[in-house]
Motif scaffolding. Structure first.
Motif, PDB file in Angstrom:
ATOM      1  N   LYS A  91       0.831  -1.241  -0.125  1.00 36.29           N
ATOM      2  CA  LYS A  91      -0.100   0.091  -0.077  1.00 36.29           C
ATOM      3  C   LYS A  91       0.953   1.198  -0.118  1.00 36.29           C
ATOM      4  CE  LYS A  91      -3.417   2.610   2.709  1.00 36.29           C
ATOM      5  NZ  LYS A  91      -4.343   2.587   3.982  1.00 36.29           N
ATOM      6  N   PHE A  92       0.543   2.376  -1.025  1.00 34.17           N
ATOM      7  CA  PHE A  92       1.287   3.180  -0.823  1.00 34.17           C
ATOM      8  C   PHE A  92       0.167   4.559  -0.703  1.00 34.17           C
ATOM      9  CE2 PHE A  92       3.920   0.518  -3.227  1.00 34.17           C
ATOM     10  CZ  PHE A  92       5.120   0.880  -2.848  1.00 34.17           C
ATOM     11  N   THR A  93       0.690   5.797   0.075  1.00 27.55           N
ATOM     12  CA  THR A  93      -0.262   6.659   0.291  1.00 27.55           C
ATOM     13  C   THR A  93       0.617   7.876   0.639  1.00 27.55           C
ATOM     14  OG1 THR A  93      -2.392   7.603   1.331  1.00 27.55           O
ATOM     15  CG2 THR A  93      -0.760   6.338   2.865  1.00 27.55           C
ATOM     16  N   HIS A  94       0.163   9.070   0.447  1.00 25.46           N
ATOM     17  CA  HIS A  94       0.731  10.095   0.869  1.00 25.46           C
ATOM     18  C   HIS A  94       0.159  11.167   1.582  1.00 25.46           C
ATOM     19  CE1 HIS A  94      -0.490  12.971  -2.435  1.00 25.46           C
ATOM     20  NE2 HIS A  94      -0.381  12.179  -3.053  1.00 25.46           N
ATOM     21  N   THR A  95       0.793  12.230   2.182  1.00 22.03           N
ATOM     22  CA  THR A  95       0.218  13.112   3.286  1.00 22.03           C
ATOM     23  C   THR A  95      -0.749  14.256   2.404  1.00 22.03           C
ATOM     24  OG1 THR A  95       2.013  14.470   2.901  1.00 22.03           O
ATOM     25  CG2 THR A  95       1.883  12.913   4.755  1.00 22.03           C
ATOM     26  N   GLY A  96      -0.712  14.398   1.165  1.00 26.40           N
ATOM     27  CA  GLY A  96      -1.551  15.307   0.351  1.00 26.40           C
ATOM     28  C   GLY A  96      -2.840  14.805  -0.176  1.00 26.40           C
ATOM     29  N   LEU A  97      -2.981  13.407   0.080  1.00 24.49           N
ATOM     30  CA  LEU A  97      -4.046  12.919  -0.524  1.00 24.49           C
ATOM     31  C   LEU A  97      -5.388  13.316   0.275  1.00 24.49           C
ATOM     32  CD1 LEU A  97      -3.104   9.313  -1.709  1.00 24.49           C
ATOM     33  CD2 LEU A  97      -3.955  11.108  -3.319  1.00 24.49           C
ATOM     34  N   PRO A  98      -6.665  13.440  -0.224  1.00 23.32           N
ATOM     35  CA  PRO A  98      -7.771  13.610   0.656  1.00 23.32           C
ATOM     36  C   PRO A  98      -8.385  12.347   1.005  1.00 23.32           C
ATOM     37  CG  PRO A  98      -8.510  13.719  -1.851  1.00 23.32           C
ATOM     38  CD  PRO A  98      -6.742  13.654  -1.712  1.00 23.32           C
ATOM     39  N   GLU A  99      -9.119  12.176   2.300  1.00 23.73           N
ATOM     40  CA  GLU A  99      -9.553  11.236   2.823  1.00 23.73           C
ATOM     41  C   GLU A  99     -10.481  10.164   2.001  1.00 23.73           C
ATOM     42  OE1 GLU A  99     -11.850  11.781   6.335  1.00 23.73           O
ATOM     43  OE2 GLU A  99      -9.811  12.614   7.430  1.00 23.73           O
ATOM     44  N   ASP A 100     -11.156  10.849   0.911  1.00 26.14           N
ATOM     45  CA  ASP A 100     -11.844  10.359  -0.065  1.00 26.14           C
ATOM     46  C   ASP A 100     -11.374   9.963  -1.322  1.00 26.14           C
ATOM     47  OD1 ASP A 100     -12.025  12.668  -0.961  1.00 26.14           O
ATOM     48  OD2 ASP A 100     -14.178  12.739  -1.347  1.00 26.14           O
ATOM     49  N   ALA A 101      -9.783   9.970  -1.296  1.00 27.70           N
ATOM     50  CA  ALA A 101      -9.338   9.551  -2.660  1.00 27.70           C
ATOM     51  C   ALA A 101      -9.515   8.266  -3.148  1.00 27.70           C
ATOM     52  CB  ALA A 101      -7.677   9.701  -2.183  1.00 27.70           C
ATOM     53  N   PRO A 102      -9.599   8.002  -4.540  1.00 28.84           N
ATOM     54  CA  PRO A 102      -9.761   6.722  -5.052  1.00 28.84           C
ATOM     55  C   PRO A 102      -8.686   5.667  -4.728  1.00 28.84           C
ATOM     56  CG  PRO A 102      -9.968   8.520  -6.795  1.00 28.84           C
ATOM     57  CD  PRO A 102      -9.447   9.225  -5.481  1.00 28.84           C
ATOM     58  N   ARG A 103      -9.147   4.559  -4.459  1.00 29.67           N
ATOM     59  CA  ARG A 103      -8.278   3.378  -3.922  1.00 29.67           C
ATOM     60  C   ARG A 103      -8.338   2.473  -5.373  1.00 29.67           C
ATOM     61  NH1 ARG A 103     -11.998   0.981  -0.802  1.00 29.67           N
ATOM     62  NH2 ARG A 103     -13.360   2.222  -1.681  1.00 29.67           N
ATOM     63  N   LEU A 104      -6.748   2.372  -5.720  1.00 26.34           N
ATOM     64  CA  LEU A 104      -6.434   1.685  -6.921  1.00 26.34           C
ATOM     65  C   LEU A 104      -5.648   0.535  -6.710  1.00 26.34           C
ATOM     66  CD1 LEU A 104      -6.414   1.809 -10.186  1.00 26.34           C
ATOM     67  CD2 LEU A 104      -4.177   2.944  -9.881  1.00 26.34           C
ATOM     68  N   LEU A 105      -6.113  -0.599  -7.207  1.00 23.04           N
ATOM     69  CA  LEU A 105      -5.230  -1.931  -7.121  1.00 23.04           C
ATOM     70  C   LEU A 105      -4.609  -1.987  -8.378  1.00 23.04           C
ATOM     71  CD1 LEU A 105      -4.221  -4.637  -5.871  1.00 23.04           C
ATOM     72  CD2 LEU A 105      -6.470  -5.679  -6.719  1.00 23.04           C
ATOM     73  N   ILE A 106      -3.367  -2.291  -8.310  1.00 22.53           N
ATOM     74  CA  ILE A 106      -2.383  -2.397  -9.609  1.00 22.53           C
ATOM     75  C   ILE A 106      -1.956  -3.707  -9.586  1.00 22.53           C
ATOM     76  CG2 ILE A 106      -0.452  -1.726 -10.750  1.00 22.53           C
ATOM     77  CD1 ILE A 106      -0.532   1.013  -9.844  1.00 22.53           C
TER      78      ILE A 106
END
Length: 419
Positions: A91-106
């Motif tokens: 799992k990768f995320t970052h501090t600038g993403l909104p709480e409702d950002a899309p979740r993508l499975l690659i």
């Protein structure tokens, strides 16, 4: 025997690489009287090229520390969300993403390379999405007691990972996993599974290899199934945790791919030599970085590889409606609400034009408004998911598709809650 020969060859190359690297440093050392002569520079560069080509490669790290969005850098968090014998979910995320950002499975390929081959894909999609990626295991490190892993298991893993991510997720399959991810979507659709993907993006995937066959496809159909079983499958030796497991070795896959484009690889290394002689360290480092990733390979289980050769390349079971998963036919007609985006490269010499687009033909019950095709001009196979054209012209198409359908899915959810 095949593995033993490889191990012997690798030990000699490792020694040769170390000696060449040491000698290259000698020719470059300012204390060496002839260090600044043209001859010494050429010798140092030639030896460095050989040392790099022959050096052993371990599993690379993703190493994504920051991502820049709209001119602002954000720290990236990498975690292992799920651990399973034949593959983890990163799992990768970052501090600038909104709480409702899309979740993508690659879904990364299980084709001899590690998931880090898609580092550039992850990095770019991470700008707008929480990104998950399948991190497939090197089969030679999976003990026999963990059982087998075939195409059915692959599909089950994808379903399980989507279940972990939860309802409303999106899926992206790069190359080989387009087939099992497409099948998993159909399996979940038939079951009315709440975690079936909102969108499915398939990039350079062999959905129907009867369309514009390439050299890779021809190789798979010109030899009978038993030829592959007897000639490229070997047993993991005792010095690995997966001792006794039947595998298709990564080094065989790498040799096969490099031999099909031998001239291109030779010119790349000649270019590397010229860059080093000219002191163009930036260009030389870029070439080295590519081959560090490209030459880092892992083994596949024999049962998965052989089933893929049979089902995908020889019998074309999925587009013909003949693929069976756990005893039940996979019906692509069951897909009715997963928006599908197919992306192909104009110069793709691995998955020819039309092979991925075929997915849009074999989903008769999916509305046309949920189908999209994008042909990337002057782009080869690896350029579809990596490099400048991926970042500047292909990824924006994916972004728009995912974000649009993500908003629509959330709007429908809110309406159903109000109702």
């Amino acid at each position: 025997m095949l593995y033993k020969i490889h191990e012997i060859q690798r030990s000699f190359l490792n020694a040769g690489s170390a000696m060449a690297s040491l000698t290259s440093e000698l020719f470059s050392d300012p204390r060496y009287p002839l260090a600044n002569t043209g001859f010494s520079q050429m010798m140092a560069s030639a030896l460095d090229v050989f040392a790099h080509a022959a050096a052993p490669r371990a599993k690379p790290a993703f190493g994504i520390k920051t991502v820049t969005v709209d001119g602002h850098a954000h720290a990236v968090s990498e975690t292992t969300a799920v651990t399973r014998p034949f593959g983890d979910l990163k799992k990768f995320t970052h501090t600038g993403l909104p709480e409702d950002a899309p979740r993508l499975l690659i879904v990364a390929p299980m084709s001899g390379h590690y998931a880090t081959l898609l580092r550039g894909t992850v990095e770019r999609m991470l700008e707008r999405c929480v990104v998950y990626i399948t991190d497939w295991a090197d089969a030679k490190y999976v003990p026999l007691e963990e059982g087998s892993f075939n195409l059915d298991d692959y599909i089950d893993y994808i379903v399980g990972f989507l279940e972990y991510i939860g309802p409303g997720a999106h899926a992206m399959a790069v190359c080989q996993p387009s087939v099992p991810t497409f099948a998993a979507t159909a399996v979940m659709a038939k079951a009315g599974h709440p975690c079936r993907p909102v969108t499915l993006t398939m990039m350079g995937g062999p959905i129907d290899t009867r369309e514009s066959p390439t050299a890779v496809n021809d190789h798979a159909i010109t030899k009978p199934y038993v030829w592959f079983k007897h000639n490229v499958i070997t047993t993991v030796p005792q010095n690995y945790p997966g001792a006794g497991r039947q595998v298709y070795p990564g080094f065989v896959q790498l040799a096969s791919f490099m031999s099909m484009n031998l001239g291109s690889h030779m010119m790349s290394h000649y270019g590397l030599f010229k860059h080093m002689v000219q002191g163009d360290g930036e260009s030389a480092d870029a070439t080295k970085k590519f081959y560090d990733e490209y030459r880092a390979v892992c083994d596949m289980t024999a049962e998965f590889y052989l089933q893929t050769v049979d089902v995908v390349f020889q019998t074309h079971a999925l587009p013909k409606g003949e693929l069976v998963h756990r005893g039940t036919a996979v019906d692509l007609g069951d897909i009715t609400d997963t928006a599908i985006l197919c992306i192909e490269g104009e110069r793709d010499d691995i998955s020819g034009i039309g092979q991925t687009k075929a997915a849009l033909k074999v989903t008769p019950n999916l509305p046309e408004k949920l189908k999209k095709y994008h042909l990337a001009p002057e782009v080869g196979h690896y350029g579809i998911f990596n490099g400048t054209r991926w970042r500047t012209s292909i990824a924006p198409v994916v972004d728009e598709w995912v974000l649009r359908h993500d908003r629509l899915a959330k709007k429908r959810k809110n309406l159903s809650v109000v109702a």
